[in-house]
Design an enzyme around this catalytic site. Structure first.
Site, PDB file in Angstrom:
ATOM      1  N   HIS A 240       0.858  -1.184   0.000  1.00 36.68           N
ATOM      2  CA  HIS A 240       0.000   0.000   0.000  1.00 36.68           C
ATOM      3  C   HIS A 240       0.897   1.238   0.000  1.00 36.68           C
ATOM      4  O   HIS A 240       1.607   1.495   0.975  1.00 36.68           O
ATOM      5  CB  HIS A 240      -0.915  -0.001   1.224  1.00 36.68           C
ATOM      6  CG  HIS A 240      -1.907  -1.110   1.222  1.00 36.68           C
ATOM      7  ND1 HIS A 240      -2.333  -1.761   2.367  1.00 36.68           N
ATOM      8  CD2 HIS A 240      -2.566  -1.713   0.188  1.00 36.68           C
ATOM      9  CE1 HIS A 240      -3.207  -2.694   2.052  1.00 36.68           C
ATOM     10  NE2 HIS A 240      -3.361  -2.685   0.735  1.00 36.68           N
TER      11      HIS A 240
ATOM     12  N   GLU B 209       1.313   3.758   3.023  1.00 33.90           N
ATOM     13  CA  GLU B 209       1.844   3.277   4.304  1.00 33.90           C
ATOM     14  C   GLU B 209       3.364   3.339   4.269  1.00 33.90           C
ATOM     15  O   GLU B 209       4.068   2.330   4.273  1.00 33.90           O
ATOM     16  CB  GLU B 209       1.327   1.865   4.566  1.00 33.90           C
ATOM     17  CG  GLU B 209      -0.192   1.809   4.706  1.00 33.90           C
ATOM     18  CD  GLU B 209      -0.762   0.405   4.689  1.00 33.90           C
ATOM     19  OE1 GLU B 209       0.039  -0.572   4.657  1.00 33.90           O
ATOM     20  OE2 GLU B 209      -1.995   0.263   4.699  1.00 33.90           O
TER      21      GLU B 209
ATOM     22  N   HIS C 295       3.215  -3.497   7.035  1.00 32.97           N
ATOM     23  CA  HIS C 295       2.141  -2.556   6.704  1.00 32.97           C
ATOM     24  C   HIS C 295       2.149  -1.396   7.688  1.00 32.97           C
ATOM     25  O   HIS C 295       2.889  -1.392   8.675  1.00 32.97           O
ATOM     26  CB  HIS C 295       0.771  -3.260   6.766  1.00 32.97           C
ATOM     27  CG  HIS C 295       0.444  -4.088   5.570  1.00 32.97           C
ATOM     28  ND1 HIS C 295      -0.463  -3.702   4.611  1.00 32.97           N
ATOM     29  CD2 HIS C 295       0.908  -5.297   5.181  1.00 32.97           C
ATOM     30  CE1 HIS C 295      -0.542  -4.633   3.673  1.00 32.97           C
ATOM     31  NE2 HIS C 295       0.284  -5.612   4.000  1.00 32.97           N
TER      32      HIS C 295
ATOM     33  N   GLU D  11       1.783  -4.573  11.483  1.00 32.51           N
ATOM     34  CA  GLU D  11       1.225  -3.239  11.327  1.00 32.51           C
ATOM     35  C   GLU D  11       1.961  -2.256  12.237  1.00 32.51           C
ATOM     36  O   GLU D  11       2.098  -2.499  13.437  1.00 32.51           O
ATOM     37  CB  GLU D  11      -0.266  -3.242  11.689  1.00 32.51           C
ATOM     38  CG  GLU D  11      -1.116  -4.186  10.855  1.00 32.51           C
ATOM     39  CD  GLU D  11      -1.599  -3.547   9.572  1.00 32.51           C
ATOM     40  OE1 GLU D  11      -1.234  -2.383   9.334  1.00 32.51           O
ATOM     41  OE2 GLU D  11      -2.349  -4.201   8.830  1.00 32.51           O
TER      42      GLU D  11
END
Length: 1105
Positions: free
Chosen positions: A804, A807, A901, A986
């Site tokens: 992504h 990010e 991420h 994350e």
């Protein structure tokens, strides 16, 4: 004392006889007709029921409903209505009980409609408008009826909406309870859009009543009445006709002047004026197909569902690994060339060392012929490093040492005031003065700067591509100069050679000249020709910690009022477009009255800037290419500011319903003046930051088929400290594709003969950019068969990042991982000896280059394509999955797969994993113990990270598999490749709320540290997964002993027997002879991974002290 309950059983099997009166209440019995004549008996029963249900609460009502009590009461309503005239007292008691029961019976509305009691209540209401005693319970029952949309539409057709406006009225001290219930009932009716249309003509009446109550209720004793009026207005203005009527009735000014409005959903729905078809045309479709709502309403037609996450996967077959491979091995053999290390014999060691670089270097893409505009040093007077601190920086910062990944902490320091890391002294103290240089734009047309990859610090000046050069960009007043005149002056000037500051010690992996070379080989859709100053010059982590911003009470309310003032005082609004990608004349040059914006550089994202007031700007972001949504990432340049002016920036087309900007996160700013004063860094800045729903509506296409959804505004205020500055704002710390390529080349220079590093091009993207694949491990100690065999049989770890584009924190974590792996520390060497690393550091280069937030050039989220990726549309995902499929086919599936991420709504760093058991436990499906057999090893790595990484939170981790995530990398690698330890890691975009970094916003220092901590955690994982194969790894012992010390630090004695016992056992496991005791201990440690203290307690009986 009488305890009434249904105790008897009628001939039809219904529990229906009251043990107090022995009267039959069964609706299936004809006896009820004759018993209705006994009004006093019925009243006695209703009195008792009313008292019992009032005192007993929800549980008694639930029992009453389960026994069929609702149907009995509704039947009594029908029977009592047949009397002429109906008994007022019976109707009063019946509706009082129904008002209590209806709230707990989800089928209440359906039963009343089918039974006919709905019309009875409406007729009773119409006949008793002046009978306030009976009116109140009837309104309460109507309010419950209206919770069903079908009933609400039916009541509207029967004139109940108009009836409500006969009951409500202006300020009065009498019957306030009745008025409150009337407004709540009207609000429930107006949730139906057909009813809202009927009430449009009454908008002026509601506004008048609201004003009257606001003016007379000076002590605010009846706030709930005013709230009920606002709720009715809100429901009416959910449709277009209602908004028009509200504006025509001067509703904006009325509510604004009363200063009680707290929502902006009553505002009209204007369109965002954008000409690019890639961004959705905003239209209001909220009034379409309104009559279909009654037909499609199923709210009370189905059984009540349990409160649980419906997204959790409940099919056990989908939670088990696939037993067969989906692709034949013949198709996968072409990927053998990416695993040369598995067949390399290293017979000519010296040749191997020399050849690796030439074989594995990324092929250079054809150089672009477009001119590349880059900033360099020359024009501005030097600034002293003692300039005023920027907003967001602490006036007395606590110094933080530079991050040294070679000496990274391997324990989780719980002290909130402790250092970030154990590190060397800051090496750049004497270099900051060297950074005091000017800035100018120059054109590099064909030849690049001298010394491209060698970090040279000199290059020749070139003619500026923009007339006016630095004066035009920085707001100076110098005369414009033609390129030819500039070139003549260059030849005659002795200052033709400029000195570029040497930042090698501050940023060892950054080289401005090399960065420009990388930009030339980067392909973008808009064909970017400019380089942003922060990317060119680099970022040095701040020397002070940046605390999470404490939000000022009432700031969001103030911002919303300022937005409302635009509609009330339209003449005060400039509405001047100062930047638009679709208009070639933008940015507008108007003598310094407006800011100048720019986003036409790599990873930049700003579509449009509109000057609303003198110091206020509305900003519109670009959607992802070939998509009409995903507006979140921003990165743009601002210049032409005034010192001390209170600027406000509003990004008005955000999509998510909430953001960490509401919880202390700040935007990032890079000041060129600060950089040339010796502080080249991104800093958290901005005040009065908030995130709220605005009055711009999204089209149903952009909202995923949902109608009436609104955009959100992220607003912040900023005061600039420097005149003629150039500042950059970003959602998070930018990390471009060209930066990655530069870092990879710099890492190659760090390679030693003991390090195996190979860089391959996995594939090319749709945009023509290469996707690098790295292989990192340790060279074998010799060419003996044993060493070569050990080299080839090392377990694999597969890492990926940046699928992504928005990010960017994932790339900074990956940077920390790569630097640690290529480091010279003993821990790094041990890690390379333990594993073979396969790394795809950027899965979505095209999205990164073009400033997307989530998608690639295909307009799709690549992390939702792993189940069936297309080699044409999703080449990076297709070939990365093929690599993993090849490894599974040759029985070499990775020990760990982790996809890095960033998370925009949570704090801390955490992991998502996959577990069959934990998924089943979250659902109500039944399964045998054999079906739920699962190794608990998936929790090992997160547990280790929670013990050593300050930013990591085990409590935030989840191992549940959800349906919406079944096509993500984590789930597909777990299910199809069979990797038990398949994770998504994350990292927060905001900061931490636990541990050493509690209350601090996360920075690049902490993100890189997290990447290094992940590597250290893999060392301990190695010992846990194969303890008997590790010999003489002293550095693994250091990891274990530090972890043990942290775990047992609550002990009062430094020589606690548990600590000595565990240390002695670790020595046996790592360096001593294998023993049955050590094997037992290893097994037990994997079982009790959740609590190391259990392990400590256990092997007191195994190993002598």
């Amino acid at each position: 004392m009488c305890m009434c309950r249904f105790g008897g059983v009628c001939m039809n099997g219904c529990v229906s006889v009251c043990v107090c009166t022995y009267k039959c209440l069964c609706p299936c019995s004809p006896v009820i007709e004759c018993n209705t004549q006994d009004l006093q008996s019925i009243l006695n029963i209703l009195y008792i029921l009313n008292e019992l249900l009032t005192v007993g609460g929800g549980r008694r009502i639930g029992v009453f409903v389960s026994k069929g009590g609702t149907g009995i009461l509704l039947q009594l309503v029908i029977s009592a209505s047949k009397e002429s005239p109906p008994s007022e007292e019976v109707m009063l008691q019946l509706h009082s009980v129904l008002a209590k029961v209806g709230q707990k019976d989800r089928k209440f509305g359906v039963k009343a409609r089918l039974n006919g009691a709905l019309n009875v209540t409406v007729n009773l209401l119409k006949q008793n408008l002046q009978n306030y005693k009976l009116l109140l319970p009837c309104l309460l029952v109507l309010q419950v009826y209206s919770s069903n949309t079908v009933n609400a539409v039916s009541l509207g057709k029967n004139g109940v909406v108009e009836l409500m406006f006969k009951i409500i009225g202006p300020y009065s001290k009498k019957n306030t309870s009745l008025l409150k219930v009337s407004l709540d009932t009207l609000g429930a009716l107006l949730k139906s859009k057909t009813n809202a249309q009927r009430a449009v003509v009454h908008v002026p009446v509601l506004l008048y009543i609201y004003q009257d109550w606001h003016r007379n209720d000076t002590r605010h004793r009846h706030i709930l009445i005013r709230k009920g009026i606002l709720s009715c207005l809100k429901n009416i203005t959910n449709i277009k006709l209602g908004r028009k009527a509200f504006i025509d009735a001067d509703g904006m000014r009325i509510l604004y002047n009363t200063s009680t409005v707290r929502r902006v959903t009553t505002l009209p729905k204007p369109e965002l004026s954008l000409s690019n078809p890639l961004l959705d045309d905003v239209v209001d479709e909220s009034d379409n197909n309104e009559e279909a709502e009654a037909e499609n309403d199923m709210e009370n037609e189905v059984e009540e569902k349990d409160h649980h996450n419906d997204d959790i996967e409940t099919d056990i077959n989908k939670l088990r690994p696939k037993e067969t491979h989906s692709r034949p091995f013949e198709e996968l053999k072409i990927y053998e060339r990416f695993f040369m290390e598995l067949s390399e014999d290293f017979q000519v060691m010296q040749y191997t060392f020399v050849s690796l670089k030439g074989v594995t270097a990324t092929p250079a893409a054809p150089k672009s012929h477009r001119p590349i505009i880059v900033p360099t040093a020359q024009a501005l007077p030097p600034k002293t490093p003692t300039a005023a601190p920027l907003q967001g920086e602490c006036p007395h910062p606590a110094p933080v040492p530079a991050l040294d990944l070679d000496t990274i902490n391997i324990t989780k320091d719980q002290d909130g005031c402790g250092d970030h890391t154990h590190s060397r002294t800051h090496p750049g103290a004497g270099l900051e003065q060297e950074l005091v240089q000017g800035l100018e734009r120059v054109s590099l047309d064909g030849a690049g700067p001298q010394g491209g990859g060698g970090g040279g610090n000199k290059h020749n000046r070139q003619p500026p591509i923009l007339a006016g050069g630095v004066a035009a960009r920085l707001g100076g007043e110098g005369e414009e100069m033609l390129a030819e005149d500039w070139a003549e002056e260059e030849e005659s000037s002795e200052e033709g050679v400029l000195h570029v500051p040497d930042t090698a010690l501050l940023l060892p992996l950054h080289d401005p000249d090399l960065y420009v070379e990388m930009v030339k080989s980067t392909s973008s859709v808009p064909q970017f020709s400019e380089v942003a100053y922060p990317d060119y010059f680099g970022h040095v982590a701040p020397t002070s910690r940046e605390h999470i911003l404490e939000r000022v009470y009432g700031v969001q309310r103030t911002k919303i009022f300022q937005d409302i003032e635009r509609l009330i005082h339209p003449n005060d609004i400039l509405d001047k477009v100062v930047y638009d990608l679709d208009i070639q004349s933008c940015p507008v040059v108007d003598g310094g009255e407006s800011l100048k914006f720019n986003s036409q550089f790599e990873s930049g994202n700003l579509r449009k800037a509109v000057q609303v007031r003198k110091f206020e700007y509305d900003l519109v972001l670009n959607s992802d290419i070939n998509s009409n949504h995903y507006h979140q990432w921003f990165y743009f340049e601002v210049s032409g500011m005034r010192v001390g002016a209170p600027y406000r920036f509003n990004i008005i087309n955000c999509e998510k319903s909430n953001s960490q900007f509401n919880y202390g996160m700040q935007v990032l700013m890079y000041s060129v003046q600060e950089a040339i004063s010796g502080r080249p860094r991104w800093v958290r800045t901005g005040t009065d930051i908030c995130y709220y729903k605005n009055h711009f509506s999204r089209s149903s296409i952009a909202a995923g088929g949902q109608k009436g959804k609104s955009y959100y505004t992220m607003t912040f205020s900023m005061t600039f400290n420097h005149k003629d500055d150039v500042c950059y704002f970003a959602y998070h710390y930018p990390y471009t594709y060209s930066t990655l390529k530069m870092h990879l080349q710099k890492l190659e220079a760090l390679r030693t003969p003991q390090t195996y590093l190979r860089e391959d091009v996995l594939c090319e993207t749709l945009g023509g950019n290469s996707c690098p694949l790295l292989t990192i491990t340790a060279m074998p100690e010799s060419t003996s068969n044993d060493q070569i065999c050990q080299f080839r049989n090392r377990p694999l770890v597969f890492l990926s990042s940046r699928v992504h584009p928005g990010e960017t924190n994932a790339s900074w974590v990956m940077k920390g991982t790569l630097e640690f792996l290529m480091g010279s520390s003993p821990l790094a060497h041990s890690l390379r000896e333990a594993y073979i690393f396969k790394i795809v550091p950027m899965l979505n280069p095209d999205g990164v280059v073009n400033g997307n937030h989530r998608c690639s050039l295909s307009g799709e989220d690549l992390n939702r394509q792993w189940q069936n990726p297309s080699p044409e549309l999703h080449p990076t995902i297709y070939h990365t999955k093929s690599l993993l499929q090849y490894l599974a086919a040759i029985q070499r599936a990775p020990l760990v797969f982790c996809d890095y991420h960033g998370h925009s709504r949570k704090k801390n760093v955490f992991m998502y994993g996959c577990s069959l058991k934990e998924t089943v436990w979250e659902t109500n499906i039944s399964a045998t113990s054999c079906e739920l057999h699962e190794d608990l090893g998936y929790r090992t790595l997160p547990k280790i990270l929670s013990q050593m990484a300050p930013a990591f939170s085990l409590a935030s981790c989840s191992f549940v598999v959800e349906r919406s995530k079944e096509a993500t990398a984590r789930v597909v690698v777990w299910r199809e490749i069979g990797v038990q330890r398949s994770y998504t890691m994350e990292s927060t975009l905001c900061g931490c709320d636990q541990g050493k970094y509690k209350g601090l916003q996360i920075g690049t220092r902490e993100l890189e540290e997290m990447g290094a901590q992940f590597c250290v955690a893999l060392l301990r994982l190695k010992r846990l997964t194969s303890p008997l194969k590790l010999r003489n790894h002293a550095h693994l012992l250091d990891v274990e002993s530090d972890l043990t010390e942290t775990r047992c630090k609550g002990s009062r004695s430094d020589t606690h027997p548990l600590t000595r016992s565990l240390t002695h056992t670790v020595v046996v496991l790592l360096g001593g002879e294998p023993s049955p005791q050590s094997e037992v201990l290893s097994t037990l440690e994997q079982v009790f991974i959740k609590d190391l203290s259990v392990l400590c307690s256990f092997h007191l009986s195994l190993v002598p002290d």
